[in-house]
Each structure stands twice: as C-alpha cells, then as structure tokens.
Scaffold this active site. Structure first.
Site, mmCIF file in Angstrom:
data_model
loop_
_atom_site.group_PDB
_atom_site.id
_atom_site.type_symbol
_atom_site.label_atom_id
_atom_site.label_comp_id
_atom_site.label_asym_id
_atom_site.label_seq_id
_atom_site.Cartn_x
_atom_site.Cartn_y
_atom_site.Cartn_z
ATOM 1 N N LYS A 126 0.863 -1.185 0.000
ATOM 2 C CA LYS A 126 0.000 0.000 0.000
ATOM 3 C C LYS A 126 0.897 1.232 0.000
ATOM 4 O O LYS A 126 2.042 1.175 0.441
ATOM 5 C CB LYS A 126 -0.877 0.012 1.252
ATOM 6 C CG LYS A 126 -2.051 0.948 1.178
ATOM 7 C CD LYS A 126 -3.246 0.325 0.482
ATOM 8 C CE LYS A 126 -4.348 1.324 0.240
ATOM 9 N NZ LYS A 126 -5.568 0.702 -0.285
ATOM 10 N N ASP A 166 -7.032 4.528 -4.665
ATOM 11 C CA ASP A 166 -7.642 4.428 -3.335
ATOM 12 C C ASP A 166 -8.250 5.803 -3.063
ATOM 13 O O ASP A 166 -8.434 6.591 -4.006
ATOM 14 C CB ASP A 166 -6.594 4.060 -2.264
ATOM 15 C CG ASP A 166 -7.235 3.682 -0.926
ATOM 16 O OD1 ASP A 166 -7.820 2.602 -0.830
ATOM 17 O OD2 ASP A 166 -7.168 4.480 0.037
#
Ligand code: NDP
Length: 444
Positions: A126, A166
C-alpha cells in the site's frame, strides 16, 4: 504469554503512534490463534509472526511540487511493500491529509489477506501521501502526481509492485502517474491498475469494488435464505466504492436511501439518484450539498448520521473507523440484518463485536471489498496477454470470485469452529494460503 500475545505487544511497542496498524494486527492475530496455537513451537522457531507483521520494505520519500502561484510545497510519499509470498505487491495509493506511515501499514497489512482471499497471485502492499487533492487545479494534481512517481518509479514494476487507486486517487491521478512512469522508465507495461481504457485499463475496474461488495452481500443473504430484493440499504461515502455499490444494489432490486461525504450526508426516501451523484462527485467534484437541487424530496444534514436511518443492510464505504459502537447500537435497534464493509476497516473493534454478539451478519472489508483488487489482477492478466476482455467477461469473473470468496470464508469459519464469524473466516482463510507459501519459500 502466548506467542500471539507476545507479538501483539511487540507490534504496539515497536510501532508507537500507529493505532490503526495495531488495530489491524490485533484483529488478524486474534483470529488466527487456532492455527498459531497448534504450531506454536515451530512458528516461534521460524519467527513466522515476526515476518508477517514486519513489512519486507518500507519506503518514505519527499514529494516537492509547485502550485499555480509558483509556490513550492513538500509532501511525504510512502510505499509499504508488506508481503510478496504469493505474488508481486499489489495495493492502492491513498492521497489524503490524514495519511501517515501507520495508516499505510494498516492498509498494507490488511491487503496481504485480502489479496490472498481473491485466489489470485498477488502479494500485499500500500502507499500514498499526505497530499490533499481537494481544491487543487488539474495542473497542480498533475505536478504532484509526476513528482510522486519520479521517486516511486524506482521501486515498482509490472512484476514487482503494481499500485492502484484508493481514496483521492482515481482515473485522473493514475493517468498522470502512468505517464510519468513510462516517460522515466521508458517502458509501456502494466505497472499501475485502474488505468484509462485507451491505455491498458480494464473494463469494469471502475465499478469492481462496489459491484463486488454487492455480489458478496447477495451471496451471503441467499446462503441464509434471504434475498436482497426490496431490502432497504444504507450506504456511507460518495466516492468510487459507494457510487458503484449503490448502483449495483439498485440493479439487484434494493432501495438505497443514503450516502455521505466528509462534510455531511443525504437521506433520499425515494432512493439515491446515481446519475445525479455521479455528476456531483465525478464530474463537478463538488459537495453533497448540491444533491438537493437534483432531488427536492431529499434531506441534507451536516456531519455524520447515516447509521441512524432504519435499514436491513448497512454498507460502510467511506473510510476507517467511521462506524462506532453508538452507530452499531442504533443499527441493531433498527433491526439491521447484515453489515458488509466496502471501505477498509470502517467498523471499530467494539462495533464489530457488538454486531457479532447480536447475530448480525458481518463481513469485513478484506473479504467484502476484495472485488477491486481482484479486478486489478484481471487487468494485470489482460496487460500481460496484450488483450482486452469485454465488460461482461470481467464482470462475470468478478461475480464468480466474490461468490467463491464468500464460500471460502464461510467454510474456513466452520472448519475452525467459528461458524458465522466471517472476520475469523476471512483471516484464517487468507492466512492459510500466505503461510503455506511463506513456509515453502524458507526464512526470507
Ligand atoms: P474515494 O476517494 O473515491 O471516496 C471516499 C469517500 O469517503 C468520499 O465520499 C469522501 O468524502 C469520504 N471520506 C473520505 N475520508 C473521509 C473521512 N475522513 N471522513 C468522512 N468521509 C470521508 O475513495 P474510494 O471510494 O476509492 O475508497 C473508499 C474506501 O474503500 C477506502 O477505505 C478505501 O481504502 C476502500 N477501498 C477502495 C477500493 C477501490 O477500488 N477504490 C478497493 C478496496 C477498498 P469527500 O467526497 O468529501 O472526499
């Protein structure tokens, strides 16, 4: 002290000021106790849990960029490459002022198990930055994305690490980042997913997380002899996940009566108008205050409040820890049947337990929102093949993946004696596969 408790304590001590990361580790390690306790001596000797909770690599970098007035700004960029046991790192890039290393680590850690649950060969990672895209011009967004990628491009690649969108990173940002990657590295490859359709993107990727959430919710309900048709659904968020969750819920015959953004929320008793919502959020990039001008019968409220509305199904699709114990009590009092997380860890630990204690079907984000990353992996496959599949092909693969995923977590919960506990089922099923790959690859 048990090995699990020892590692939970170690994570808390060694990563101060990272409460979301502690929370994610606690939740996963707690539920994989049956596997760890049964193999404690071997796991301790091989430092299995230490290797699981420490990222393989953690990159932090400076992102200087220049605004339209000629002033320079500096943000912090992150990429946490958490675990590559089952495939190249894969996970989104979050652009939001709240981003810090703890948030990226919590998301990267969750991503390991989510990616494992998809059944596809992708590891967990991430990244992101504390940059705030709100109120920035297109040119400023481009400047930021180019600067961010100028550094990030040293660490990623189609076979090593494949970031995606995201919060705050949508098609526009992915496009700018892809352009800069190609320019610096000189290769046109599937290094990012969520790309535009004219340069390697996959049909149905935009819709995938929201649609996948509904495919799983539908399968969950049908497995318990319920149907989603005519159910009242409450959704939080008004971004990528929320919009397509609302759309698919409506296609399946449910009525969705709320959505929200970071300043307020909308109650539309006639059902949310998705076309209006898309125009406000995707085209105008405006606030939900505008919704009332499209739908005079609706109500707009400042602050939080969607969870006070009576519903059968609640789908939190905004951000972490947005549904707390008071919200859970209100939902249960109003007779909620199922809560499925579209966002990552939107429900607090206390609220999760409350749902479980009150027999609400509760499916955590790492399972319920895995459709996004699953479709990203399908985008990677299409890029490798140099082919594009039709919307229907991708969508039907996504549906199958989400239905299988539900049954995998249901089976894992049953296998370990936690029938109906989908948090335990998701963590156990996700961990089993990663553990197997880690063991086979030696202590690395
Ligand atoms: P978007 O940026 O498209 O939308 C986020 C939405 O949540 C917006 O409506 C935003 O409000 C609201 N929001 C963001 N932060 C806060 C906050 N602190 N308080 C209240 N509201 C907030 O993001 P996505 O829809 O892509 O992501 C939503 C969630 O889903 C995240 O948890 C993400 O990690 C998760 N997720 C996303 C996937 C994807 O494919 N996009 C895949 C899997 C999980 P505003 O409009 O005011 O900005």
């Amino acid at each position: 002290m048990s090995y699990v408790d020892e590692i939970i304590q170690q994570v808390t001590e060694k990563n101060p000021g990272e409460p979301e990361f502690h929370q994610a580790v606690r939740e996963v390690l707690d539920s994989i106790r049956p596997i760890v306790d049964a193999n404690e001596e071997k796991f301790r000797r091989d430092a299995v849990l230490e290797r699981l909770v420490n990222p393989e690599r953690q990159i932090k970098f400076r992102v200087p960029w220049i605004d339209d007035q000629g002033n320079a700004h500096v943000n912090t960029g992150y990429r946490v490459q958490f675990n590559s046991a089952i495939g190249p790192y894969k996970g989104g890039l979050r652009l939001h002022p709240s981003v810090n290393v703890g948030i990226i680590k919590f998301l990267g850690f969750e991503q390991i198990f989510k990616n494992s649950l998809t059944g596809l060969p992708i590891g967990g990672g991430k990244g992101g930055s504390d940059f705030d895209p709100k109120g920035k011009s297109d040119r400023e967004i481009m400047n930021f994305c180019q600067s961010f990628m100028t550094e990030l491009c040293k660490y990623i690649g189609a076979d090593t690490d494949v970031p995606a969108g995201d919060i705050g990173t949508g098609a526009r940002e992915i496009g700018y980042m892809f352009g800069q990657y190609k320019r610096i590295r000189g290769v046109f490859e599937g290094v990012l997913t969520g790309k535009g359709l004219t340069f390697g993107g996959s049909l149905a990727r935009t819709e995938a997380t929201g649609y996948g959430l509904l495919y799983l919710t539908d399968e969950l309900l049908r497995s318990h002899a319920y149907t989603i048709k005519d159910k009242t659904v409450v959704v939080s968020g008004a971004g990528n996940v929320a919009i397509y969750a609302i759309q698919k819920a409506q296609q399946l015959g449910a009525k969705v009566v709320t959505c929200s953004d970071s300043t307020g929320w909308v109650y539309d008793p006639d059902g949310i108008d998705v076309a209006a919502l898309k125009e406000i959020k995707e085209v105008k990039r405006a606030r939900l205050t505008e919704y009332k001008s499209y739908r005079p019968n609706s109500e707009y409220h400042e602050g939080r409040g969607v969870w006070t509305i009576k519903c059968d199904i609640a789908l939190p699709c905004a951000t972490q820890n947005e549904l707390d114990i008071e919200d859970a009590k209100a939902l249960v009092k109003n007779g909620v049947l199922a809560v499925c997380e579209g966002a990552n860890m939107p429900t607090t630990e206390e609220a999760t337990k409350y749902f479980q204690d009150n027999n609400v079907f509760f499916v955590p984000g790492k399972a319920a929102n895995a459709g996004g990353v699953a479709t990203s992996a399908l985008e990677m496959s299409q890029n490798s093949e140099r082919m594009s599949w039709t919307f229907e092909e991708v969508d039907s693969k996504l549906k199958k993946i989400m239905e299988n995923l539900y049954h995998n977590i249901d089976d894992a919960a049953k296998k370990y004696g936690f029938e109906g506990n989908y948090v335990a089922g998701a963590n156990l099923a996700g961990f089993e596969k990663v553990l197997n790959a880690m063991n086979a690859q030696g202590i690395v």
